[in-house]
Scaffold this active site. Structure first.
Site, PDB file in Angstrom:
ATOM      1  N   PRO A 166       0.773  -1.237   0.000  1.00 65.49           N
ATOM      2  CA  PRO A 166       0.000   0.000   0.000  1.00 65.49           C
ATOM      3  C   PRO A 166       0.809   1.294   0.000  1.00 65.49           C
ATOM      4  CG  PRO A 166       0.140  -0.848   2.231  1.00 65.49           C
ATOM      5  CD  PRO A 166       0.968  -1.762   1.373  1.00 65.49           C
ATOM      6  N   CYS A 167       2.137   1.221  -0.127  1.00 66.68           N
ATOM      7  CA  CYS A 167       2.945   2.427   0.087  1.00 66.68           C
ATOM      8  C   CYS A 167       2.672   3.563  -0.902  1.00 66.68           C
ATOM      9  CB  CYS A 167       4.430   2.137   0.032  1.00 66.68           C
ATOM     10  SG  CYS A 167       4.887   0.576   0.783  1.00 66.68           S
ATOM     11  N   ARG A 168       2.147   3.241  -2.080  1.00 64.67           N
ATOM     12  CA  ARG A 168       1.961   4.311  -3.075  1.00 64.67           C
ATOM     13  C   ARG A 168       0.489   4.730  -3.181  1.00 64.67           C
ATOM     14  NH1 ARG A 168       6.953   3.908  -5.963  1.00 64.67           N
ATOM     15  NH2 ARG A 168       6.491   6.008  -6.706  1.00 64.67           N
TER      16      ARG A 168
END
Lengths: 226, 143
Positions: A166-168
């Site tokens: 989910p980092c982006r």
């Protein structure tokens, strides 16, 4: 407005999920909200079945069943070019996918967890999961499979699930929502996010979710955002 | 737009970088191609349409969001059967993006149709004023 980031608070996450489930019920799309009585947390859940074609190269047909099964695992992630080989046959296989949408308070975004198994209960391996990523994302996947999909413990169920990193998420959500405050309010975050990342792992939202936000004609949107 | 193996591009494409079959619509708003009636506006009563209509192109207006490069030509006549994936590949080629860079397309700037969705269907659901507005965004979506 470059640099403006849009984070999802937990309250809004729950509201968006509630609206999302309501629409799912209207169209029979199978999503439901589940709560964990111990933790009081909730998440979206949907199970569906997909048929996948497996291509068996011809020279494997003579081997015994056990070996064939072993080789099937090895070949499933390859593109289907070998269907042109003389004598190749394909078998259909049903895979049961279970998708969960949980809230991450550390990233302040929703996160997509999923697991997949064949009808006999055998779970798909990470390699098989990578192999079944939609063709249009394979180039990106192969550049960095380990920051795309990996296996993690489900935060609520404690079982191993695959997770799409989910980092982006905040980055692309912020880019699409742009600087319009009204647009933020009128867009269902879950719909925007899940329609973007779902297809990567075989989850496609029907088009009717696109009308989930309060009705807004394209002409009005054009004027508001031009 | 032509993909590998499809029919050759029309004669005399305008400029470089667009030799893969997409027709550039005039910026004034008139659809490109021979003078025939344009597609019916979205929401019009479902009248009988001849089978040949399935091959008619629809007008698509492409708008960039985020830090995405803006296409010099924004208005395109696209075959109804063109998929989102095909359109993404076309825009990526036009903008000279690498295969591993990602581009996503949105309707109503709020929903990403799946890669196999056909633009003709999107036009019927979300088109207005004779065109389909699509927003495109160059961004990573995971990591």
């Amino acid at each position: 407005m470059a640099g403006e980031e849009f984070f999802l608070g937990e309250k809004r996450f729950k509201q968006c999920c509630e609206d999302f489930v309501k629409h799912s019920q209207q169209i029979g799309d199978g999503w439901e909200w589940r709560t964990s009585k111990d933790l009081g947390d909730g998440y979206l859940s949907k199970t569906h079945f997909q048929v996948r074609n497996r291509h068996i190269p011809p020279d494997l047909k003579e081997k015994n069943n056990d070996n064939t099964e072993q080789m099937l695992f090895a070949h499933v992630e390859e593109p289907s070019d070998d269907s042109q080989a003389a004598g190749a046959c394909s078998t259909e296989e049903v895979v049961r996918y279970e998708y969960h949408v949980l809230y991450s308070s550390s990233y302040q975004v929703p996160v997509l967890y999923f697991r997949a198994c064949f009808l006999d209960g055998r779970p798909l391996t990470l390699d098989e999961i990578w192999g079944s990523v939609h063709a249009s994302y394979q180039a990106r996947l192969q550049e960095g499979p380990w920051d795309t999909i990996t296996q993690q413990e489900h935060p609520i169920l404690g079982q191993p699930f695959f997770v799409l990193h989910p980092c982006r998420t905040t980055e692309f959500i912020s880019a699409v929502l742009g600087g319009s405050q009204q647009h933020h309010r009128n867009t269902n975050y879950i719909t925007l996010w899940l329609s973007t990342v779902g297809p990567v792992v075989g989850l496609n939202l029907p088009l009717s979710y696109a009308r989930l936000a309060p009705e807004q004609s394209t002409a009005v949107a054009d004027r508001a955002l031009s | 737009m032509a993909e590998p193996g499809e029919r050759p591009p029309p004669a005399a494409p305008h400029g470089g970088g667009r030799s893969d079959g997409a027709e550039e619509a005039q910026e004034g708003g008139a659809p490109a191609g021979p003078a025939e009636p344009g597609p019916p506006p979205a929401g019009s009563p479902g009248s009988e349409e001849p089978a040949g209509d399935a091959r008619k192109k629809i007008d698509v207006l492409l708008k960039a969001v985020g830090d995405t490069p803006i296409m010099r030509t924004k208005k395109w006549a696209v075959e109804r059967t063109r998929t989102i994936q095909g359109l993404v590949e076309f825009i990526k080629k036009f903008l000279k993006l690498m295969a591993s860079e990602q581009l996503f397309i949105y309707v109503n700037q709020s929903f990403a149709p799946s890669p196999d969705q056909e633009v003709g269907t999107l036009y019927e659901c979300f088109g207005s004023d004779g065109k389909l507005v699509l927003h495109y965004c160059k961004t990573q979506a995971w990591g």
